[in-house]
Design a protein around this motif. Structure first.
Motif, PDB file in Angstrom:
ATOM      1  N   VAL A 162       0.684  -1.498   0.228  1.00  0.00           N
ATOM      2  CA  VAL A 162      -0.030  -0.083   0.396  1.00  0.00           C
ATOM      3  C   VAL A 162       0.465   1.081  -0.008  1.00  0.00           C
ATOM      4  N   GLY A 163       0.270   2.253  -1.371  1.00  0.00           N
ATOM      5  CA  GLY A 163       1.433   3.341  -0.898  1.00  0.00           C
ATOM      6  C   GLY A 163       1.380   3.896  -0.184  1.00  0.00           C
ATOM      7  N   GLY A 164       2.307   5.111   0.188  1.00  0.00           N
ATOM      8  CA  GLY A 164       1.554   6.731   1.025  1.00  0.00           C
ATOM      9  C   GLY A 164       2.677   7.258   1.989  1.00  0.00           C
ATOM     10  N   ASP A 165       2.449   7.629   2.583  1.00  0.00           N
ATOM     11  CA  ASP A 165       3.991   8.760   3.277  1.00  0.00           C
ATOM     12  C   ASP A 165       3.513   7.753   4.725  1.00  0.00           C
ATOM     13  N   GLY A 166       4.969   7.827   5.452  1.00  0.00           N
ATOM     14  CA  GLY A 166       5.001   6.637   7.106  1.00  0.00           C
ATOM     15  C   GLY A 166       5.028   5.205   6.298  1.00  0.00           C
ATOM     16  N   PRO A 167       5.223   3.965   7.444  1.00  0.00           N
ATOM     17  CA  PRO A 167       5.776   3.279   7.420  1.00  0.00           C
ATOM     18  C   PRO A 167       4.834   1.773   6.218  1.00  0.00           C
ATOM     19  N   GLU A 168       5.643   1.181   6.082  1.00  0.00           N
ATOM     20  CA  GLU A 168       4.905   0.379   4.766  1.00  0.00           C
ATOM     21  C   GLU A 168       4.233  -0.208   5.521  1.00  0.00           C
ATOM     22  N   ARG A 169       2.903  -0.383   4.242  1.00  0.00           N
ATOM     23  CA  ARG A 169       1.539  -1.177   4.619  1.00  0.00           C
ATOM     24  C   ARG A 169       1.584  -2.350   3.663  1.00  0.00           C
ATOM     25  N   ARG A 170       0.733  -3.482   3.922  1.00  0.00           N
ATOM     26  CA  ARG A 170       0.868  -4.323   3.315  1.00  0.00           C
ATOM     27  C   ARG A 170      -0.974  -5.369   3.355  1.00  0.00           C
ATOM     28  N   VAL A 171      -1.225  -5.903   2.703  1.00  0.00           N
ATOM     29  CA  VAL A 171      -2.651  -5.897   2.165  1.00  0.00           C
ATOM     30  C   VAL A 171      -2.701  -7.666   2.154  1.00  0.00           C
ATOM     31  N   LEU A 172      -2.827  -8.079   3.088  1.00  0.00           N
ATOM     32  CA  LEU A 172      -2.933  -9.663   3.176  1.00  0.00           C
ATOM     33  C   LEU A 172      -4.273 -10.104   3.132  1.00  0.00           C
ATOM     34  N   THR A 173      -4.722 -10.825   1.926  1.00  0.00           N
ATOM     35  CA  THR A 173      -5.672 -11.281   1.415  1.00  0.00           C
ATOM     36  C   THR A 173      -5.422 -11.869   0.305  1.00  0.00           C
ATOM     37  N   PRO A 174      -6.068 -13.738  -0.327  1.00  0.00           N
ATOM     38  CA  PRO A 174      -7.499 -13.373   0.354  1.00  0.00           C
ATOM     39  C   PRO A 174      -7.356 -14.331   2.055  1.00  0.00           C
ATOM     40  N   LEU A 175      -8.602 -13.629   3.231  1.00  0.00           N
ATOM     41  CA  LEU A 175      -8.637 -14.585   4.280  1.00  0.00           C
ATOM     42  C   LEU A 175      -9.212 -14.259   4.480  1.00  0.00           C
ATOM     43  N   THR A 176      -9.909 -15.477   5.461  1.00  0.00           N
ATOM     44  CA  THR A 176     -11.193 -16.131   6.120  1.00  0.00           C
ATOM     45  C   THR A 176     -11.024 -16.063   7.650  1.00  0.00           C
ATOM     46  N   LEU A 177     -12.403 -16.477   8.024  1.00  0.00           N
ATOM     47  CA  LEU A 177     -12.090 -16.437   9.148  1.00  0.00           C
ATOM     48  C   LEU A 177     -11.317 -17.348   9.951  1.00  0.00           C
ATOM     49  N   PHE A 178     -10.943 -18.431   9.475  1.00  0.00           N
ATOM     50  CA  PHE A 178     -10.209 -19.512   9.977  1.00  0.00           C
ATOM     51  C   PHE A 178      -8.849 -19.709   9.687  1.00  0.00           C
ATOM     52  N   ASP A 179      -8.125 -18.945   8.919  1.00  0.00           N
ATOM     53  CA  ASP A 179      -6.778 -18.607   8.693  1.00  0.00           C
ATOM     54  C   ASP A 179      -6.395 -17.004   8.947  1.00  0.00           C
ATOM     55  N   GLU A 180      -7.182 -16.402   8.923  1.00  0.00           N
ATOM     56  CA  GLU A 180      -6.580 -14.931   9.688  1.00  0.00           C
ATOM     57  C   GLU A 180      -5.839 -14.509  10.343  1.00  0.00           C
ATOM     58  N   MET A 181      -5.746 -15.655  11.308  1.00  0.00           N
ATOM     59  CA  MET A 181      -5.106 -14.942  12.950  1.00  0.00           C
ATOM     60  C   MET A 181      -3.881 -16.111  12.627  1.00  0.00           C
TER      61      MET A 181
END
Length: 203
Positions: free
Chosen positions: A111-130
């Motif tokens: 994910v772009g923008g200023d500040g610390p780097e961000r990432r999107v974790l996807t696709p996730l489900t209720l059963f594997d996200e944690m």
């Protein structure tokens, strides 16, 4: 309460539905102090009842939207959800379908923008996200946002812990006392929490 595939039967029985409706009605009449007692004599109490009912309607609408997102994250189809709320699959998807995760670029979905780097974790489900989040947290990525089927994580120099718990104000207070920070409010029925560890991020 197990689903009944291929039917339009509700998962709640008549007794459960009646108890839930009674609880909502009682909450509306109890939230403004003295409303229940004043409604027969004070004309202003009728306006207070309208206001309390509006808040209850807004809140139950929000809970329904988040419950649908939770069901989607658990792998349920739009057809099954539509049957439960009495609409077609297409109508359910149009009404409750998510806008999707934040815009990303590049093969690592940064994910772009200023500040610390961000990432999107996807696709996730209720059963594997944690499960997916745990190794990322050891490498210094901590959760800053979430939505249906995705989490947004931000880079840091420290390792983190995350947990998900069924939401309640009492649980949130207890976790805060243990150093857990609520991430971005809560999403019915879950609260997402994070806690920074006194350990450097793993490579």
């Amino acid at each position: 309460m197990s689903p009944r595939p291929g039917t339009a039967e509700p998962l709640l029985g008549p007794d459960d539905e009646a108890r839930l409706r009674d609880a909502v009605t009682d909450a509306v009449l109890s939230a403004p102090r003295g409303l229940r007692e004043a409604i027969e004599q004070d004309p202003e109490a009728s306006l207070a009842l309208v206001s309390a009912s509006r808040v209850a309607a807004e809140e139950t609408s929000r809970l329904l939207s988040e419950a649908v997102a939770n069901a989607r994250a658990a792998g349920h189809s739009w057809d099954a959800i539509g049957r439960l709320i009495g609409v077609s699959r297409q109508a359910a998807q149009q009404r409750f379908g998510p806008a999707g995760p934040p815009a990303t670029t590049g093969p690592e979905r940064r994910v772009g923008g200023d500040g610390p780097e961000r990432r999107v974790l996807t696709p996730l489900t209720l059963f594997d996200e944690m499960v997916v989040l745990e190794p990322e947290a050891r490498r210094g990525w901590h959760m800053v946002d979430f939505g249906p089927l995705y989490l947004v994580v931000e880079a840091s120099d420290h390792a983190w812990q995350h947990r998900r718990a069924v939401w309640s104000p009492a649980a949130a207070r207890a976790l805060a006392e243990q150093g857990w920070q609520l991430v971005g409010g809560w999403s019915f029925p879950w609260g997402y929490y994070k806690r920074r560890l006194d350990l450097p991020a793993e490579p």
